[in-house]
Design a protein around this motif. Structure first.
Motif, PDB file in Angstrom:
ATOM      1  N   VAL A  44       0.833  -1.208   0.000  1.00 43.36           N
ATOM      2  CA  VAL A  44       0.000   0.000   0.000  1.00 43.36           C
ATOM      3  C   VAL A  44       0.868   1.259   0.000  1.00 43.36           C
ATOM      4  CG1 VAL A  44      -1.625   1.341   1.389  1.00 43.36           C
ATOM      5  CG2 VAL A  44      -1.997  -1.099   1.054  1.00 43.36           C
ATOM      6  N   PHE A  45       1.882   1.291   0.875  1.00 43.79           N
ATOM      7  CA  PHE A  45       2.735   2.479   0.947  1.00 43.79           C
ATOM      8  C   PHE A  45       3.627   2.625  -0.277  1.00 43.79           C
ATOM      9  CE2 PHE A  45       2.499   2.398   5.829  1.00 43.79           C
ATOM     10  CZ  PHE A  45       1.418   3.244   5.818  1.00 43.79           C
ATOM     11  N   SER A  46       4.032   1.519  -0.893  1.00 44.61           N
ATOM     12  CA  SER A  46       4.905   1.623  -2.067  1.00 44.61           C
ATOM     13  C   SER A  46       4.147   2.115  -3.298  1.00 44.61           C
ATOM     14  CB  SER A  46       5.581   0.286  -2.359  1.00 44.61           C
ATOM     15  OG  SER A  46       4.640  -0.679  -2.725  1.00 44.61           O
ATOM     16  N   THR A  47       2.830   2.038  -3.287  1.00 42.94           N
ATOM     17  CA  THR A  47       2.042   2.599  -4.395  1.00 42.94           C
ATOM     18  C   THR A  47       1.790   4.090  -4.217  1.00 42.94           C
ATOM     19  OG1 THR A  47      -0.027   2.008  -3.320  1.00 42.94           O
ATOM     20  CG2 THR A  47       0.891   0.416  -4.867  1.00 42.94           C
ATOM     21  N   GLY A  48       2.168   4.645  -3.079  1.00 43.94           N
ATOM     22  CA  GLY A  48       2.009   6.074  -2.861  1.00 43.94           C
ATOM     23  C   GLY A  48       0.717   6.468  -2.191  1.00 43.94           C
ATOM     24  N   ALA A  49       0.046   5.523  -1.544  1.00 42.87           N
ATOM     25  CA  ALA A  49      -1.244   5.817  -0.914  1.00 42.87           C
ATOM     26  C   ALA A  49      -1.096   6.747   0.286  1.00 42.87           C
ATOM     27  CB  ALA A  49      -1.926   4.526  -0.489  1.00 42.87           C
ATOM     28  N   ALA A  50       0.069   6.781   0.909  1.00 43.53           N
ATOM     29  CA  ALA A  50       0.271   7.629   2.082  1.00 43.53           C
ATOM     30  C   ALA A  50       0.406   9.098   1.704  1.00 43.53           C
ATOM     31  CB  ALA A  50       1.500   7.171   2.852  1.00 43.53           C
ATOM     32  N   GLY A  51       0.812   9.374   0.482  1.00 46.99           N
ATOM     33  CA  GLY A  51       0.945  10.756   0.039  1.00 46.99           C
ATOM     34  C   GLY A  51       2.313  11.360   0.281  1.00 46.99           C
ATOM     35  N   ASN A  52       3.157  10.705   1.043  1.00 47.42           N
ATOM     36  CA  ASN A  52       4.500  11.209   1.315  1.00 47.42           C
ATOM     37  C   ASN A  52       5.483  10.501   0.390  1.00 47.42           C
ATOM     38  OD1 ASN A  52       7.053  11.833   2.389  1.00 47.42           O
ATOM     39  ND2 ASN A  52       6.209  12.063   4.440  1.00 47.42           N
ATOM     40  N   ILE A  53       6.226  11.282  -0.374  1.00 46.96           N
ATOM     41  CA  ILE A  53       7.157  10.720  -1.352  1.00 46.96           C
ATOM     42  C   ILE A  53       8.300   9.980  -0.660  1.00 46.96           C
ATOM     43  CG2 ILE A  53       8.812  11.342  -3.149  1.00 46.96           C
ATOM     44  CD1 ILE A  53       6.817  13.511  -3.982  1.00 46.96           C
ATOM     45  N   ASN A  54       8.760  10.486   0.473  1.00 43.68           N
ATOM     46  CA  ASN A  54       9.839   9.818   1.199  1.00 43.68           C
ATOM     47  C   ASN A  54       9.399   8.457   1.719  1.00 43.68           C
ATOM     48  OD1 ASN A  54      11.713  11.954   0.910  1.00 43.68           O
ATOM     49  ND2 ASN A  54      10.634  13.066   2.518  1.00 43.68           N
TER      50      ASN A  54
END
Length: 97
Positions: free
Chosen positions: A48-58
């Motif tokens: 989920v986080f590697s697809t960019g769902a969190a919104g933070n690029i870092n």
């Protein structure tokens, strides 16, 4: 506050860092690494986080690097299984006990 070029009012939020580029603290990286280490839930969150769902690029880039680490480990284990080296190592460990 007003723009120095045109004099238009500027929102204070526009001057600060946006959430997309906000750096992650050292404890944040530690916490995410612990979270990604949880067997099933961590892998789901990693995707989920590697697809960019969190919104933070870092955070997205950190999750992608952790996912690449998983892929490298899987390839190494696959090579060891294919050559029979892993079976020999496990057999020798079992024989010592």
């Amino acid at each position: 506050m007003n723009c120095p070029n045109c004099g238009a009012p500027i929102d204070e939020k526009q001057l600060g860092e946006s959430n997309a580029y906000k750096p992650i603290s050292m404890w944040g990286y530690f916490g995410y690494e612990l979270m990604f280490s949880i067997p099933v839930v961590g892998f789901i969150l990693l995707i989920v986080f590697s697809t960019g769902a969190a919104g933070n690029i870092n955070l997205r880039n950190f999750a992608r690097s952790y996912f690449c680490y998983y892929i490298i480990i899987a390839v190494i284990i696959g090579i060891l299984l294919a050559t029979g080296t892993l079976a020999a190592i496990l057999a020798s460990v079992g024989a010592q006990q």
